[in-house]
Design a protein around this motif. Sequence first.
Motif, PDB file in Angstrom:
ATOM      1  N   PRO A 222       0.806  -1.234   0.000  1.00 40.52           N
ATOM      2  CA  PRO A 222       0.000   0.000   0.000  1.00 40.52           C
ATOM      3  C   PRO A 222       0.831   1.272   0.000  1.00 40.52           C
ATOM      4  O   PRO A 222       0.515   2.218  -0.727  1.00 40.52           O
ATOM      5  CB  PRO A 222      -0.842  -0.127   1.279  1.00 40.52           C
ATOM      6  N   VAL A 223       1.903   1.308   0.780  1.00 42.33           N
ATOM      7  CA  VAL A 223       2.711   2.530   0.840  1.00 42.33           C
ATOM      8  C   VAL A 223       3.424   2.785  -0.491  1.00 42.33           C
ATOM      9  O   VAL A 223       3.479   3.926  -0.964  1.00 42.33           O
ATOM     10  CB  VAL A 223       3.723   2.448   1.999  1.00 42.33           C
ATOM     11  N   SER A 224       3.941   1.747  -1.115  1.00 46.87           N
ATOM     12  CA  SER A 224       4.641   1.938  -2.391  1.00 46.87           C
ATOM     13  C   SER A 224       3.681   2.399  -3.485  1.00 46.87           C
ATOM     14  O   SER A 224       4.044   3.224  -4.331  1.00 46.87           O
ATOM     15  CB  SER A 224       5.349   0.651  -2.817  1.00 46.87           C
ATOM     16  N   ILE A 225       2.441   1.905  -3.464  1.00 48.99           N
ATOM     17  CA  ILE A 225       1.451   2.356  -4.452  1.00 48.99           C
ATOM     18  C   ILE A 225       1.111   3.825  -4.231  1.00 48.99           C
ATOM     19  O   ILE A 225       1.166   4.640  -5.167  1.00 48.99           O
ATOM     20  CB  ILE A 225       0.171   1.497  -4.360  1.00 48.99           C
ATOM     21  N   LEU A 226       0.750   4.185  -3.005  1.00 51.49           N
ATOM     22  CA  LEU A 226       0.335   5.554  -2.713  1.00 51.49           C
ATOM     23  C   LEU A 226       1.473   6.543  -2.939  1.00 51.49           C
ATOM     24  O   LEU A 226       1.259   7.637  -3.488  1.00 51.49           O
ATOM     25  CB  LEU A 226      -0.182   5.645  -1.278  1.00 51.49           C
ATOM     26  N   ALA A 227       2.691   6.158  -2.534  1.00 53.66           N
ATOM     27  CA  ALA A 227       3.842   7.056  -2.726  1.00 53.66           C
ATOM     28  C   ALA A 227       4.135   7.259  -4.208  1.00 53.66           C
ATOM     29  O   ALA A 227       4.429   8.382  -4.652  1.00 53.66           O
ATOM     30  CB  ALA A 227       5.067   6.492  -2.009  1.00 53.66           C
ATOM     31  N   THR A 228       4.052   6.197  -4.998  1.00 55.26           N
ATOM     32  CA  THR A 228       4.321   6.312  -6.430  1.00 55.26           C
ATOM     33  C   THR A 228       3.299   7.194  -7.117  1.00 55.26           C
ATOM     34  O   THR A 228       3.640   8.044  -7.950  1.00 55.26           O
ATOM     35  CB  THR A 228       4.326   4.918  -7.084  1.00 55.26           C
ATOM     36  N   VAL A 229       2.016   7.001  -6.774  1.00 53.22           N
ATOM     37  CA  VAL A 229       0.964   7.839  -7.360  1.00 53.22           C
ATOM     38  C   VAL A 229       1.193   9.299  -7.000  1.00 53.22           C
ATOM     39  O   VAL A 229       1.085  10.188  -7.859  1.00 53.22           O
ATOM     40  CB  VAL A 229      -0.426   7.372  -6.893  1.00 53.22           C
ATOM     41  N   PHE A 230       1.518   9.558  -5.735  1.00 49.93           N
ATOM     42  CA  PHE A 230       1.726  10.944  -5.300  1.00 49.93           C
ATOM     43  C   PHE A 230       2.903  11.580  -6.041  1.00 49.93           C
ATOM     44  O   PHE A 230       2.809  12.717  -6.521  1.00 49.93           O
ATOM     45  CB  PHE A 230       1.973  10.980  -3.787  1.00 49.93           C
ATOM     46  N   GLY A 284       1.218   1.685  -8.996  1.00 53.73           N
ATOM     47  CA  GLY A 284       1.036   3.126  -8.881  1.00 53.73           C
ATOM     48  C   GLY A 284       1.327   3.849 -10.180  1.00 53.73           C
ATOM     49  O   GLY A 284       0.570   4.746 -10.599  1.00 53.73           O
ATOM     50  N   PHE A 285       2.393   3.453 -10.859  1.00 49.27           N
ATOM     51  CA  PHE A 285       2.761   4.077 -12.130  1.00 49.27           C
ATOM     52  C   PHE A 285       1.687   3.833 -13.188  1.00 49.27           C
ATOM     53  O   PHE A 285       1.252   4.754 -13.888  1.00 49.27           O
ATOM     54  CB  PHE A 285       4.110   3.529 -12.594  1.00 49.27           C
ATOM     55  N   LEU A 286       1.244   2.576 -13.316  1.00 48.02           N
ATOM     56  CA  LEU A 286       0.227   2.240 -14.315  1.00 48.02           C
ATOM     57  C   LEU A 286      -1.096   2.932 -14.023  1.00 48.02           C
ATOM     58  O   LEU A 286      -1.818   3.333 -14.952  1.00 48.02           O
ATOM     59  CB  LEU A 286       0.027   0.723 -14.364  1.00 48.02           C
ATOM     60  N   THR A 287      -1.435   3.087 -12.747  1.00 50.58           N
ATOM     61  CA  THR A 287      -2.680   3.762 -12.392  1.00 50.58           C
ATOM     62  C   THR A 287      -2.701   5.196 -12.895  1.00 50.58           C
ATOM     63  O   THR A 287      -3.686   5.652 -13.498  1.00 50.58           O
ATOM     64  CB  THR A 287      -2.881   3.742 -10.859  1.00 50.58           C
ATOM     65  N   VAL A 288      -1.620   5.924 -12.681  1.00 51.03           N
ATOM     66  CA  VAL A 288      -1.552   7.314 -13.139  1.00 51.03           C
ATOM     67  C   VAL A 288      -1.549   7.374 -14.663  1.00 51.03           C
ATOM     68  O   VAL A 288      -2.199   8.243 -15.272  1.00 51.03           O
ATOM     69  CB  VAL A 288      -0.309   8.014 -12.555  1.00 51.03           C
ATOM     70  N   VAL A 289      -0.847   6.456 -15.312  1.00 46.78           N
ATOM     71  CA  VAL A 289      -0.808   6.437 -16.778  1.00 46.78           C
ATOM     72  C   VAL A 289      -2.205   6.224 -17.353  1.00 46.78           C
ATOM     73  O   VAL A 289      -2.643   6.935 -18.272  1.00 46.78           O
ATOM     74  CB  VAL A 289       0.157   5.332 -17.276  1.00 46.78           C
ATOM     75  N   ILE A 290      -2.933   5.242 -16.814  1.00 45.60           N
ATOM     76  CA  ILE A 290      -4.279   4.953 -17.333  1.00 45.60           C
ATOM     77  C   ILE A 290      -5.229   6.099 -17.011  1.00 45.60           C
ATOM     78  O   ILE A 290      -6.048   6.500 -17.861  1.00 45.60           O
ATOM     79  CB  ILE A 290      -4.800   3.628 -16.749  1.00 45.60           C
ATOM     80  N   ARG A 291      -5.145   6.645 -15.805  1.00 44.36           N
ATOM     81  CA  ARG A 291      -6.017   7.769 -15.455  1.00 44.36           C
ATOM     82  C   ARG A 291      -5.769   8.975 -16.345  1.00 44.36           C
ATOM     83  O   ARG A 291      -6.694   9.705 -16.701  1.00 44.36           O
ATOM     84  CB  ARG A 291      -5.793   8.166 -13.990  1.00 44.36           C
ATOM     85  N   GLU A 298     -10.793   5.760 -14.346  1.00 43.71           N
ATOM     86  CA  GLU A 298     -10.140   5.015 -13.274  1.00 43.71           C
ATOM     87  C   GLU A 298      -9.183   3.979 -13.857  1.00 43.71           C
ATOM     88  O   GLU A 298      -9.515   3.305 -14.835  1.00 43.71           O
ATOM     89  CB  GLU A 298     -11.186   4.328 -12.394  1.00 43.71           C
ATOM     90  N   GLY A 299      -7.996   3.861 -13.255  1.00 48.36           N
ATOM     91  CA  GLY A 299      -7.020   2.903 -13.758  1.00 48.36           C
ATOM     92  C   GLY A 299      -6.545   1.899 -12.741  1.00 48.36           C
ATOM     93  O   GLY A 299      -5.748   1.012 -13.054  1.00 48.36           O
ATOM     94  N   MET A 300      -7.048   2.004 -11.504  1.00 47.35           N
ATOM     95  CA  MET A 300      -6.538   1.163 -10.421  1.00 47.35           C
ATOM     96  C   MET A 300      -6.810  -0.318 -10.667  1.00 47.35           C
ATOM     97  O   MET A 300      -5.922  -1.161 -10.514  1.00 47.35           O
ATOM     98  CB  MET A 300      -7.170   1.601  -9.092  1.00 47.35           C
TER      99      MET A 300
END
Length: 329
Positions: A222-230, A284-291, A298-300
């Motif tokens: 969870p922390v690595s996902i949230l930190a990467t998105v931020f 996290g990276f893919l989520t931001v790319v898709i969004r 939504e890309g999550m």
Amino acid sequence: MNKLTVSLSPHVHSGDSVSKNMYGVLIALVPALLCSFVYFGIGAILVTLVSVASCVFFEWAINKYMLKRTDTSVLDGSAILTGVLLAFNLPSNLPLWIVMVGALFAIGVVKMTFGGLGCNLFNPALAGRAFLLISFPVQMTTWPKPLQGFFNVDAETAATPLALMKQAIKDGNTDAIEKIPNSLLDMFTGQTGGSMGEVCEIALLLGLFYMLYKKIITWHIPVSILATVFIFAGALHLAKPEYPSPFMDLVSGGLMLGAIFMATDYVTSPMSKKGQLVYGVAIGFLTVVIRTWGAYPEGMSFAILIMNAFVPLINNYFKPKRFGEVVKK
């Protein structure tokens, strides 16, 4: 004379079991579940009950009549957990027959086809959501506004903050993002439309703290996902102000729900800590790319499912240290 036969060490038992961890996650989901009932009323209760009952029934029926197993795993909590998580990824006004179709796909196709719990490659609840989103896009993207009356089944619908941000990015309109009717506080406390389980970030964070306290999960995913998105969303916002701020990315959509409860699924996530960090950063990276550039706001969900497919490769590269292995200095 009877002799005591002692096996090789280690002999300490941790007390963990499949059912204990499954019901531990269910306890962590209670705050978000109660919030969904408060915000969306009777619709949320019906969707949750139908989803859980369908998942349990389909797993029992497949085990008994198709796989001919006598020791069914229905009571280990995994089918109940899949049902709750599937409901969390659905609108509260979704027709109940569609909920049943999603449960059948999640349990029958994604889980039991591969041999049941521990053998599935993809997260069943997320795969069920993705299947329904592709099959029933209109029903799956019609979001009721929260707090419109407990028994109001014909609640007014509205676009989610993610959809509004997506349109603003497409139009290149910075002012439109700033004028999104929901503030960060509204999105953090659940005063927005969206899937049942994603709207109240406070409740989801309470579940995270509980699971960390009980050592059901570790912080790595969870922390690595949230930190990467931020970090990634913040870099995009600094480069081009028409992209939303990283704070809006963190509290909107299913990011918290996915990072805390979906990506941390034992079966479909890496075993080693290093592997979990790689897995989380990639999600996290893919989520931001898709969004930002994808067709869906939504890309999550898609990011987690894509990385589920890479978990065997990650496990092969980042292997945990064997017990008793000598570390080379």
